[in-house]
Design a protein around this motif. Structure first.
Motif, short mmCIF file in Angstrom:
data_model
loop_
_atom_site.label_atom_id
_atom_site.label_comp_id
_atom_site.label_asym_id
_atom_site.label_seq_id
_atom_site.Cartn_x
_atom_site.Cartn_y
_atom_site.Cartn_z
N VAL A 132 1.16 2.16 -6.53
CA VAL A 132 -0.05 1.83 -5.79
C VAL A 132 -0.40 0.36 -6.01
O VAL A 132 -0.45 -0.11 -7.14
N THR A 133 -0.64 -0.35 -4.89
CA THR A 133 -1.06 -1.75 -4.98
C THR A 133 -2.49 -1.95 -4.47
O THR A 133 -3.12 -2.95 -4.82
N ALA A 134 -3.00 -1.03 -3.65
CA ALA A 134 -4.37 -1.17 -3.14
C ALA A 134 -4.88 0.20 -2.69
O ALA A 134 -4.10 1.05 -2.25
N THR A 153 5.86 -2.79 1.91
CA THR A 153 4.82 -1.82 1.56
C THR A 153 4.65 -0.80 2.69
O THR A 153 5.04 -1.04 3.84
N PRO A 179 -4.71 1.07 -8.34
CA PRO A 179 -3.51 0.25 -8.47
C PRO A 179 -2.81 0.49 -9.80
O PRO A 179 -3.44 0.64 -10.84
#
Length: 262
Positions: free
Chosen positions: A9-11, A90, A114
């Protein structure tokens, strides 16, 4: 592209009060070809454990058998989702926060942050569904179908799109969609009513997804109106009071036979 791998997870953001949109990165995503209605399996680890993936790749039957051989206490829960959007490295996936008791995917989405890691299988081009081709294409579904409908609208210029959501707060910025608000009405009732009231020229096609019993009712109505069964793409994404872990009902099995042409 590697069919299986890890996603980080990045955002995390909430485009509506009942929707969580999560952006993931991971090995192999930069090689991912884009197509509409792109589906994948997300694997959620048991609480307090890392994601354990099957030790094979490639053939889905071998992969699934290896998945089942993971000890139950370590085996991740698998759920199906549709890619909402993508960039070179992504993908975005949307989670609908249904009312009632949370399943493992909804519970995870409520606290997603994140750095958290899930597993994936797919997207796999072997499961790519054709984009309906006709003079008019009906796209109809509930909020769980919204990611797929959004991607289909980018490919279909002649669509009549209907999306049923809980209320006006659940609308998203998306052109050419007629929004239908339940506002406390029975799930699927607004969608059925709108489709019944919509004129469809001869030779139209349809794409239907969402709650399984609603999808069946929509498909039955369209066939009664004269649409050829082969012109209707349909998928029940979820079932009332049942999860993907529960055994298929007779209706589910009948749907599977229809899809296979049996």
């Amino acid at each position: 592209m590697t069919a299986t791998g890890l996603l980080e997870v990045t955002a995390v953001r909430c485009p509506t009060p009942r929707t969580v949109r999560v952006t993931f990165t991971g090995d192999g995503l930069e090689e991912l070809e884009a197509w509409p209605d792109q589906q994948l399996k997300l694997l959620f680890p048991p609480p307090g454990r890392p994601v354990r993936l099957p030790a094979v790749d490639g053939d889905v039957l071998r992969w699934y058998q290896a998945y089942l051989e993971i000890p139950e206490a370590e085996r991740p829960v698998m759920r199906s989702y549709t890619v909402r959007d993508r960039a070179p490295a992504t993908i975005d996936v949307e989670f609908v926060l249904h009312p009632g008791a949370d399943g493992p995917a909804t519970a995870w989405a409520r606290t997603a942050a994140p750095g958290q890691v899930l597993g994936r299988y797919g997207p796999d081009a072997a499961y790519r569904r054709p984009v309906p081709a006709a003079g008019t294409v009906l796209l109809a579904g509930d909020e769980t179908a919204l990611p797929a409908i959004a991607t289909l609208l980018s490919e279909v210029d002649n669509a009549a799109a209907f999306v049923e959501v809980a209320d006006a707060a659940e609308e998203q910025p998306l052109p050419h969609v007629r929004w239908l608000h339940r506002d406390g009405a029975e799930h699927g009732s607004r969608l059925l009513e709108a489709v019944r009231d919509t004129a469809l020229p001869a030779g139209s096609a349809a794409w239907l997804a969402g709650e399984a019993s609603t999808v069946r009712a929509l498909r039955r109505h369209l066939v009664e109106r004269g649409l050829d069964k082969t012109a209707i793409e349909f998928t029940g994404y979820w079932r009332r009071k049942l999860t993907q872990d529960d055994a298929p009902t007779p209706e589910d099995l009948a749907d599977a036979r229809e899809k296979l042409g049996g």
